[in-house]
Design a protein around this motif. Sequence first.
Motif, PDB file in Angstrom:
ATOM      1  N   TRP A   1      41.647  33.994  43.961  1.00 49.52           N
ATOM      2  CA  TRP A   1      41.400  32.614  42.811  1.00 49.52           C
ATOM      3  C   TRP A   1      39.851  32.872  42.123  1.00 49.52           C
ATOM      4  O   TRP A   1      39.256  33.158  40.939  1.00 49.52           O
ATOM      5  CB  TRP A   1      41.747  31.653  42.752  1.00 49.52           C
ATOM      6  CG  TRP A   1      43.538  31.514  42.358  1.00 49.52           C
ATOM      7  CD1 TRP A   1      43.740  31.555  43.981  1.00 49.52           C
ATOM      8  CD2 TRP A   1      43.979  32.372  41.922  1.00 49.52           C
ATOM      9  NE1 TRP A   1      45.349  32.230  43.369  1.00 49.52           N
ATOM     10  CE2 TRP A   1      45.431  32.447  41.821  1.00 49.52           C
ATOM     11  CE3 TRP A   1      43.707  32.308  40.408  1.00 49.52           C
ATOM     12  CZ2 TRP A   1      46.777  32.300  40.790  1.00 49.52           C
ATOM     13  CZ3 TRP A   1      44.790  33.082  39.527  1.00 49.52           C
ATOM     14  CH2 TRP A   1      46.483  32.657  39.910  1.00 49.52           C
ATOM     15  N   CYS A   2      39.105  33.355  43.123  1.00 43.99           N
ATOM     16  CA  CYS A   2      37.287  32.907  42.790  1.00 43.99           C
ATOM     17  C   CYS A   2      36.942  34.668  42.442  1.00 43.99           C
ATOM     18  O   CYS A   2      36.270  34.662  40.823  1.00 43.99           O
ATOM     19  CB  CYS A   2      36.779  33.596  44.347  1.00 43.99           C
ATOM     20  SG  CYS A   2      36.364  31.434  45.045  1.00 43.99           S
ATOM     21  N   ALA A   3      37.992  35.424  42.783  1.00 42.80           N
ATOM     22  CA  ALA A   3      38.078  36.753  41.811  1.00 42.80           C
ATOM     23  C   ALA A   3      38.246  37.074  40.800  1.00 42.80           C
ATOM     24  O   ALA A   3      37.855  37.423  39.743  1.00 42.80           O
ATOM     25  CB  ALA A   3      38.296  37.954  42.861  1.00 42.80           C
ATOM     26  N   ALA A   4      39.944  36.251  40.518  1.00 45.78           N
ATOM     27  CA  ALA A   4      40.112  35.854  39.466  1.00 45.78           C
ATOM     28  C   ALA A   4      38.780  35.500  37.836  1.00 45.78           C
ATOM     29  O   ALA A   4      38.656  35.857  37.312  1.00 45.78           O
ATOM     30  CB  ALA A   4      41.219  35.219  39.101  1.00 45.78           C
ATOM     31  N   MET A   5      38.259  34.200  38.554  1.00 45.93           N
ATOM     32  CA  MET A   5      37.340  33.526  37.729  1.00 45.93           C
ATOM     33  C   MET A   5      36.346  34.505  37.604  1.00 45.93           C
ATOM     34  O   MET A   5      36.095  33.962  36.232  1.00 45.93           O
ATOM     35  CB  MET A   5      37.190  32.098  38.279  1.00 45.93           C
ATOM     36  CG  MET A   5      36.133  31.561  37.694  1.00 45.93           C
ATOM     37  SD  MET A   5      35.985  29.839  38.778  1.00 45.93           S
ATOM     38  CE  MET A   5      34.984  30.769  40.070  1.00 45.93           C
ATOM     39  N   HIS A   6      35.994  35.030  38.668  1.00 42.91           N
ATOM     40  CA  HIS A   6      35.232  36.124  37.887  1.00 42.91           C
ATOM     41  C   HIS A   6      34.688  37.068  37.203  1.00 42.91           C
ATOM     42  O   HIS A   6      33.759  37.501  36.395  1.00 42.91           O
ATOM     43  CB  HIS A   6      34.013  35.849  39.729  1.00 42.91           C
ATOM     44  CG  HIS A   6      32.925  35.033  39.944  1.00 42.91           C
ATOM     45  ND1 HIS A   6      31.451  35.746  40.142  1.00 42.91           N
ATOM     46  CD2 HIS A   6      33.159  34.305  40.744  1.00 42.91           C
ATOM     47  CE1 HIS A   6      31.202  34.328  40.205  1.00 42.91           C
ATOM     48  NE2 HIS A   6      31.997  32.528  40.954  1.00 42.91           N
ATOM     49  N   LEU A   7      36.064  37.629  37.286  1.00 42.91           N
ATOM     50  CA  LEU A   7      36.206  39.051  36.242  1.00 42.91           C
ATOM     51  C   LEU A   7      36.200  37.572  34.759  1.00 42.91           C
ATOM     52  O   LEU A   7      35.989  38.898  33.534  1.00 42.91           O
ATOM     53  CB  LEU A   7      37.338  38.927  36.745  1.00 42.91           C
ATOM     54  CG  LEU A   7      37.765  40.596  36.036  1.00 42.91           C
ATOM     55  CD1 LEU A   7      37.418  41.343  35.382  1.00 42.91           C
ATOM     56  CD2 LEU A   7      39.485  41.069  36.142  1.00 42.91           C
ATOM     57  N   GLY A   8      37.088  37.182  34.820  1.00 42.92           N
ATOM     58  CA  GLY A   8      36.551  36.260  33.521  1.00 42.92           C
ATOM     59  C   GLY A   8      35.512  35.995  32.911  1.00 42.92           C
ATOM     60  O   GLY A   8      35.365  36.259  32.392  1.00 42.92           O
ATOM     61  N   TYR A   9      34.589  35.467  33.422  1.00 40.03           N
ATOM     62  CA  TYR A   9      33.107  35.047  33.770  1.00 40.03           C
ATOM     63  C   TYR A   9      32.530  36.493  33.097  1.00 40.03           C
ATOM     64  O   TYR A   9      31.669  36.419  32.422  1.00 40.03           O
ATOM     65  CB  TYR A   9      32.686  35.002  34.757  1.00 40.03           C
ATOM     66  CG  TYR A   9      31.144  34.141  35.319  1.00 40.03           C
ATOM     67  CD1 TYR A   9      30.449  34.018  34.360  1.00 40.03           C
ATOM     68  CD2 TYR A   9      30.805  34.088  36.170  1.00 40.03           C
ATOM     69  CE1 TYR A   9      28.933  33.613  34.204  1.00 40.03           C
ATOM     70  CE2 TYR A   9      29.364  33.673  36.571  1.00 40.03           C
ATOM     71  CZ  TYR A   9      28.500  34.116  35.318  1.00 40.03           C
ATOM     72  OH  TYR A   9      27.510  32.820  35.209  1.00 40.03           O
ATOM     73  N   THR A  10      33.058  37.395  34.173  1.00 42.24           N
ATOM     74  CA  THR A  10      32.528  38.568  33.510  1.00 42.24           C
ATOM     75  C   THR A  10      32.731  38.913  32.161  1.00 42.24           C
ATOM     76  O   THR A  10      31.802  39.755  31.380  1.00 42.24           O
ATOM     77  CB  THR A  10      32.549  40.037  34.518  1.00 42.24           C
ATOM     78  OG1 THR A  10      31.694  39.820  35.806  1.00 42.24           O
ATOM     79  CG2 THR A  10      31.825  40.997  34.045  1.00 42.24           C
ATOM     80  N   LEU A  11      33.766  39.078  31.536  1.00 44.77           N
ATOM     81  CA  LEU A  11      34.363  39.548  30.223  1.00 44.77           C
ATOM     82  C   LEU A  11      33.510  38.819  29.067  1.00 44.77           C
ATOM     83  O   LEU A  11      33.582  39.149  28.295  1.00 44.77           O
ATOM     84  CB  LEU A  11      35.758  39.471  29.994  1.00 44.77           C
ATOM     85  CG  LEU A  11      36.866  40.186  30.715  1.00 44.77           C
ATOM     86  CD1 LEU A  11      37.685  39.477  31.020  1.00 44.77           C
ATOM     87  CD2 LEU A  11      36.585  41.594  31.375  1.00 44.77           C
ATOM     88  N   MET A  12      33.459  37.558  29.917  1.00 40.56           N
ATOM     89  CA  MET A  12      32.703  36.339  28.844  1.00 40.56           C
ATOM     90  C   MET A  12      31.016  36.945  28.546  1.00 40.56           C
ATOM     91  O   MET A  12      30.417  37.057  27.702  1.00 40.56           O
ATOM     92  CB  MET A  12      33.215  34.990  29.335  1.00 40.56           C
ATOM     93  CG  MET A  12      32.358  34.549  27.951  1.00 40.56           C
ATOM     94  SD  MET A  12      32.336  32.353  28.203  1.00 40.56           S
ATOM     95  CE  MET A  12      34.241  32.371  27.965  1.00 40.56           C
ATOM     96  N   VAL A  13      31.042  36.995  29.935  1.00 42.84           N
ATOM     97  CA  VAL A  13      29.028  36.987  30.090  1.00 42.84           C
ATOM     98  C   VAL A  13      28.192  37.684  29.431  1.00 42.84           C
ATOM     99  O   VAL A  13      27.272  38.447  28.951  1.00 42.84           O
ATOM    100  CB  VAL A  13      28.459  35.841  30.994  1.00 42.84           C
ATOM    101  CG1 VAL A  13      28.996  37.446  32.399  1.00 42.84           C
ATOM    102  CG2 VAL A  13      26.724  35.524  31.275  1.00 42.84           C
TER     103      VAL A  13
END
Length: 448
Positions: free
Chosen positions: A115-127
Amino acid sequence: MPTEPISRLGWIKLGIFSSPVLVFQAIELPWRMFLPPFFSETIGLSLVATGALMMWIRLFDMVADPLVGWASDRFPTRFGLRRPWMVASLPLIVAGTWHVFFASPGTDISTIAVWCAAMHLGYTLMVVPHGGWGLELSDDYHERTRIMGAKVWFAAAGMPLIILLPAVLERLSLANRAGQVATMGWILILLAPLSVLLVLYAIPEPGGNHTAARQTASPARQFAAILADPALVKVLVLYALVGLADASNAGTFVFFVERAIGLDRMAGMLMLIQSLVALVALPVWFCVSRRLGKRGTLVLVFAWNALLAPLALLLPAGNAWLLGGFLCLRSVSWGADYMLLRALVADIAGRRGQSEGASRSGSYYALFNVTLKLAAGLGIGAALWLLAHAGFSPSAPNATAALEAVRLVYALPSCLAGLVGVAITLLYPSERPARVRDPSLAVSRPIL
């Protein structure tokens, strides 16, 4: 719809465009400061496992960030290059936040990691798309610094927004570590969709040559060509230094305040000092950079960090006033290095875009963003590893030597990074005289 780059954003639109930075802070602040103690004290992971998780996620970012940056340069749509990726980020951020920030004691590390990986993938798609958008939003030399400065200013403003309520709960003993983290989780879940919708509604995305975008080289060739620029390599090295130092500071701040200085339940409140001082200091650094240039101002920022950091070794235990004064002085330079380094990257990306006829801003932003994330992961992982091997325990009484190790791990990385940063910055090529499209920008103004 895509439009031409602008010479100057009004302050309201500049604030709207910078609002996703609040989401970045809502992820990065807990990740660096509150989630390591939460994982070790509440979930029950060891310090070594927590440090390994932090480093693994940053390695995951090393793959995701460049691919997303390249894709946001390569695939134009009628909605723009950057917008679709930001929309796609929202489900991953919300779901990942729910399962990480609200995890129950005893949750195994594999579940947390997924779930950390999922959150950070979303973070990357935004940032990453938002960062590329910011690099290309204006083609004016000084406006680029102003845009980067505004984003850092919002990062400073976001700190009180994100940690004030958890800090108050901590100080009044109304919430334990899990309660603080859950509060920050709700803030993140609410901020992410709100900020993205505001940006998509109010800010036009600069247009580009769609034909040239579709002819973008493969990721390997594109990044190899970008890294052929020696000036950019120097900026990346400086970014790595800043990331290493900041991550070691943030990852040990709670331990430094609560254990080494002995001020229980005051870490969150004292962290607010950094953001409040930065809100005043950042516009001053912006004005200084207009007088001395980005290179000269960076030398001052790095020198300030090198001189102030070692004072943490001399602070007496139990004295909140002296610690507060130290944090005020040290926070004078907070964020100025990021503002200036990002503005330098915008200049480099702008020159390259003009010569190639297509924007590569997503790739440029991804490259220095993954450098920062990797450095941050290594910084916090190394800091926690050093503390563990020095015999420090976050949940048990510690010997004097272990508490001294906390001070050293907190202070020395910033001092060393500052000294090396001064040396590298002095080797940076002299800046060309700035060309200002808008004559009104010739007068120094606050960032916002």
